[in-house]
Write a protein that holds these residues in place. Sequence first.
Motif, mmCIF file in Angstrom:
data_model
loop_
_atom_site.group_PDB
_atom_site.id
_atom_site.type_symbol
_atom_site.label_atom_id
_atom_site.label_comp_id
_atom_site.label_asym_id
_atom_site.label_seq_id
_atom_site.Cartn_x
_atom_site.Cartn_y
_atom_site.Cartn_z
ATOM 1 N N VAL A 159 0.836 -1.210 0.000
ATOM 2 C CA VAL A 159 0.000 0.000 0.000
ATOM 3 C C VAL A 159 0.864 1.250 0.000
ATOM 4 O O VAL A 159 0.663 2.171 -0.803
ATOM 5 C CB VAL A 159 -0.942 -0.005 1.230
ATOM 6 C CG1 VAL A 159 -1.608 1.360 1.398
ATOM 7 C CG2 VAL A 159 -1.982 -1.093 1.102
ATOM 8 N N TRP A 160 1.848 1.279 0.858
ATOM 9 C CA TRP A 160 2.688 2.479 0.929
ATOM 10 C C TRP A 160 3.558 2.631 -0.310
ATOM 11 O O TRP A 160 3.822 3.750 -0.769
ATOM 12 C CB TRP A 160 3.542 2.447 2.208
ATOM 13 C CG TRP A 160 2.718 2.764 3.416
ATOM 14 C CD1 TRP A 160 2.221 1.872 4.322
ATOM 15 C CD2 TRP A 160 2.263 4.051 3.832
ATOM 16 N NE1 TRP A 160 1.485 2.516 5.287
ATOM 17 C CE2 TRP A 160 1.498 3.864 5.009
ATOM 18 C CE3 TRP A 160 2.411 5.339 3.353
ATOM 19 C CZ2 TRP A 160 0.893 4.920 5.691
ATOM 20 C CZ3 TRP A 160 1.825 6.396 4.044
ATOM 21 C CH2 TRP A 160 1.067 6.182 5.187
ATOM 22 N N ASN B 96 -8.200 -1.525 -2.054
ATOM 23 C CA ASN B 96 -7.938 -2.176 -3.350
ATOM 24 C C ASN B 96 -6.899 -3.286 -3.213
ATOM 25 O O ASN B 96 -7.032 -4.351 -3.821
ATOM 26 C CB ASN B 96 -7.465 -1.146 -4.376
ATOM 27 C CG ASN B 96 -8.605 -0.283 -4.860
ATOM 28 O OD1 ASN B 96 -9.773 -0.606 -4.650
ATOM 29 N ND2 ASN B 96 -8.275 0.832 -5.477
ATOM 30 N N ARG B 97 -5.879 -3.013 -2.426
ATOM 31 C CA ARG B 97 -4.850 -4.042 -2.248
ATOM 32 C C ARG B 97 -5.425 -5.258 -1.525
ATOM 33 O O ARG B 97 -5.086 -6.410 -1.841
ATOM 34 C CB ARG B 97 -3.675 -3.445 -1.452
ATOM 35 C CG ARG B 97 -2.507 -4.386 -1.281
ATOM 36 C CD ARG B 97 -1.886 -4.733 -2.621
ATOM 37 N NE ARG B 97 -0.908 -5.821 -2.532
ATOM 38 C CZ ARG B 97 -1.217 -7.112 -2.620
ATOM 39 N NH1 ARG B 97 -2.475 -7.502 -2.787
ATOM 40 N NH2 ARG B 97 -0.264 -8.030 -2.541
ATOM 41 N N TYR C 243 -0.440 12.681 -7.670
ATOM 42 C CA TYR C 243 -1.366 13.038 -6.584
ATOM 43 C C TYR C 243 -1.914 14.451 -6.758
ATOM 44 O O TYR C 243 -1.163 15.400 -6.987
ATOM 45 C CB TYR C 243 -0.654 12.940 -5.233
ATOM 46 C CG TYR C 243 -1.533 13.368 -4.078
ATOM 47 C CD1 TYR C 243 -2.527 12.534 -3.587
ATOM 48 C CD2 TYR C 243 -1.392 14.627 -3.508
ATOM 49 C CE1 TYR C 243 -3.346 12.925 -2.546
ATOM 50 C CE2 TYR C 243 -2.205 15.033 -2.461
ATOM 51 C CZ TYR C 243 -3.182 14.177 -1.993
ATOM 52 O OH TYR C 243 -4.012 14.572 -0.971
ATOM 53 N N TYR D 7 -8.127 8.635 0.295
ATOM 54 C CA TYR D 7 -7.245 8.153 -0.770
ATOM 55 C C TYR D 7 -6.393 6.984 -0.277
ATOM 56 O O TYR D 7 -6.281 5.936 -0.934
ATOM 57 C CB TYR D 7 -6.379 9.324 -1.229
ATOM 58 C CG TYR D 7 -5.294 8.996 -2.223
ATOM 59 C CD1 TYR D 7 -5.594 8.461 -3.470
ATOM 60 C CD2 TYR D 7 -3.955 9.236 -1.897
ATOM 61 C CE1 TYR D 7 -4.586 8.174 -4.382
ATOM 62 C CE2 TYR D 7 -2.951 8.956 -2.809
ATOM 63 C CZ TYR D 7 -3.273 8.425 -4.049
ATOM 64 O OH TYR D 7 -2.277 8.143 -4.939
ATOM 65 N N LEU D 8 -5.807 7.168 0.893
ATOM 66 C CA LEU D 8 -4.917 6.139 1.444
ATOM 67 C C LEU D 8 -5.669 4.830 1.700
ATOM 68 O O LEU D 8 -5.208 3.744 1.310
ATOM 69 C CB LEU D 8 -4.302 6.655 2.744
ATOM 70 C CG LEU D 8 -3.395 5.705 3.501
ATOM 71 C CD1 LEU D 8 -2.182 5.320 2.664
ATOM 72 C CD2 LEU D 8 -2.934 6.325 4.827
ATOM 73 N N ASN E 178 2.720 1.687 -3.244
ATOM 74 C CA ASN E 178 1.820 2.209 -4.293
ATOM 75 C C ASN E 178 1.634 3.716 -4.135
ATOM 76 O O ASN E 178 1.604 4.459 -5.117
ATOM 77 C CB ASN E 178 0.460 1.511 -4.231
ATOM 78 C CG ASN E 178 0.542 0.083 -4.752
ATOM 79 O OD1 ASN E 178 1.471 -0.268 -5.475
ATOM 80 N ND2 ASN E 178 -0.418 -0.744 -4.377
ATOM 81 N N LEU E 179 1.502 4.132 -2.902
ATOM 82 C CA LEU E 179 1.359 5.565 -2.638
ATOM 83 C C LEU E 179 2.611 6.325 -3.087
ATOM 84 O O LEU E 179 2.523 7.383 -3.727
ATOM 85 C CB LEU E 179 1.117 5.791 -1.139
ATOM 86 C CG LEU E 179 0.966 7.249 -0.727
ATOM 87 C CD1 LEU E 179 -0.418 7.755 -1.073
ATOM 88 C CD2 LEU E 179 1.220 7.422 0.765
ATOM 89 N N ALA F 39 2.853 6.552 -6.804
ATOM 90 C CA ALA F 39 1.817 7.384 -7.421
ATOM 91 C C ALA F 39 1.907 8.847 -6.986
ATOM 92 O O ALA F 39 1.033 9.644 -7.301
ATOM 93 C CB ALA F 39 0.439 6.834 -7.070
ATOM 94 N N HIS G 77 -8.403 3.936 0.371
ATOM 95 C CA HIS G 77 -8.870 3.384 -0.910
ATOM 96 C C HIS G 77 -7.772 2.493 -1.512
ATOM 97 O O HIS G 77 -8.056 1.390 -2.012
ATOM 98 C CB HIS G 77 -9.210 4.523 -1.872
ATOM 99 C CG HIS G 77 -9.697 4.066 -3.204
ATOM 100 N ND1 HIS G 77 -10.890 3.392 -3.373
ATOM 101 C CD2 HIS G 77 -9.135 4.150 -4.432
ATOM 102 C CE1 HIS G 77 -11.039 3.093 -4.659
ATOM 103 N NE2 HIS G 77 -9.992 3.548 -5.320
ATOM 104 N N LEU G 78 -6.535 2.961 -1.407
ATOM 105 C CA LEU G 78 -5.416 2.123 -1.865
ATOM 106 C C LEU G 78 -5.361 0.830 -1.051
ATOM 107 O O LEU G 78 -5.160 -0.261 -1.613
ATOM 108 C CB LEU G 78 -4.089 2.874 -1.709
ATOM 109 C CG LEU G 78 -3.845 4.092 -2.601
ATOM 110 C CD1 LEU G 78 -2.489 4.722 -2.266
ATOM 111 C CD2 LEU G 78 -3.869 3.702 -4.071
#
Lengths: 190, 277
Positions: free
Chosen positions: A56-57, A83-84, A67, A76-77, A59-60, A63, A79-80
């Motif tokens: 997750v991190w 999804n993961r 942003y 947002y966080l 991906n953040l 991305a 949501h990531l």
Amino acid sequence: MPRDAEPSDEELMSLYRDGDAAAFDTLYARHRGGVYRYLLRQCRDAATAEELFQDVWMNLIRARARYTVRAKFTTYLYHLAHNRLIDHFRRHDPRVAVSLEEEGVEAAAVQNGAEDPAPAPEEALDDRRRAARLLELVAQLPAPQREAFLLQQEGGLTVEAIARATGVTRETAKSRLRYAMSKLREGMRA
Amino acid sequence: MTMNDARLPESERDPELDRLYAAAAREEPPAALDDAIRAAARREVSARPRAARLRAWYVPVSVAAMIVVSASLVLLMREEGADRLEPETFERAQPPASAATEAPQPAAPARDVDAAKTGEAPAVEREARAVAPSQKPAAPAGQAPAPPAGASQERLQEPEAAARSREEQAAAPAFAPRRDTPDRISRGVAEDASGAAPTVAPLARQASRSRLMAASPRLLDGAVAQELKHLASEPPARWRERIETLRRGGRSEVAEVLVAEYRRRFPGEPVPEKADP
């Protein structure tokens, strides 16, 4: 130091996007525990939670250049993270993935009824035991309801934010949260 | 579970549940994982600082590039549009063939200026005058110099001559005239005439001559191209000889274009001087 004087999550993420690594450290320190516990309670395995947490991190981080502030950073966080988690469940437990993705509240309620164990009544629980009991009850919640509850508790998300983070309608998110809290209250009273 | 439970106000948060959950939820990620993620975040920032800086310039640079390209295209299209208008504009600027052969050349430079300004003088005449006004003294009033008969006759056969000209241009690549519009030619002549008549400055004369040469396939039809074809591989002496012949034969327009081309091809060679009439 009051939180108002500190930069907001969105400001920190924007700073990080523009190359301020220290802003990321602050942001990470704020949310590392919540995201980790959200994942841990959902997948119920520390090693898996750590793997998902790192993804997750990362991906953040990857991305960051894209942003833009469109919603609260926590939405947002998480949501990531959501999804993961869905990706993980699709591979390992498709049934849970489906339940997390589907809109119906009734299905969750039925699932809830099937999974709801009879609470073990105890007469005097101290806080520690009551807290442990609560975590057990949380673990017994259907995945969608548990997710809604965890997003509220760990991410501080509102019903609207929960809906956005999980990709469901506001009504669905609201119902999931209500059912979860109702069930936890009942379990704690029992 | 009852329906009443599901109708709880959405804003309601159970303080007891919140307190108990906060007390229970203390798990945190391992420190090693924290370090790895923070290090990755720093690597990402340090790995792409240049890209981030460049990204800040993407939009303004792209906009500027688009403006430059658009402006260039507009200018190019405008020029090409003028060239496409050339035939009919040229027709309007052309005097009748009889006028070209019969009308005397204006004698006085002042008349030349007026004519250029008003656009009354035929384009060919004006160009011819602009080529070498100092080399060719103005004829006395009333005395008509030898008209450029060859040029005007060939102008009447323009479609055939133009096709021939195209073939000959392909045969003589060294002569690649720019296709100016008659409009532009007239404008150039007017500028020359208004700026420096009767003694046109050498630079303006050179520019005017270039314009004439550029327009020669249309102005002088296939005659120049025909000459160039014959002279393409000839030595300078042969060029001078041919130029003299043309001048003696009254085809001074063709001769002047050949002189210009001769100068370009043989810059070190003596330029054939124009004999006095």
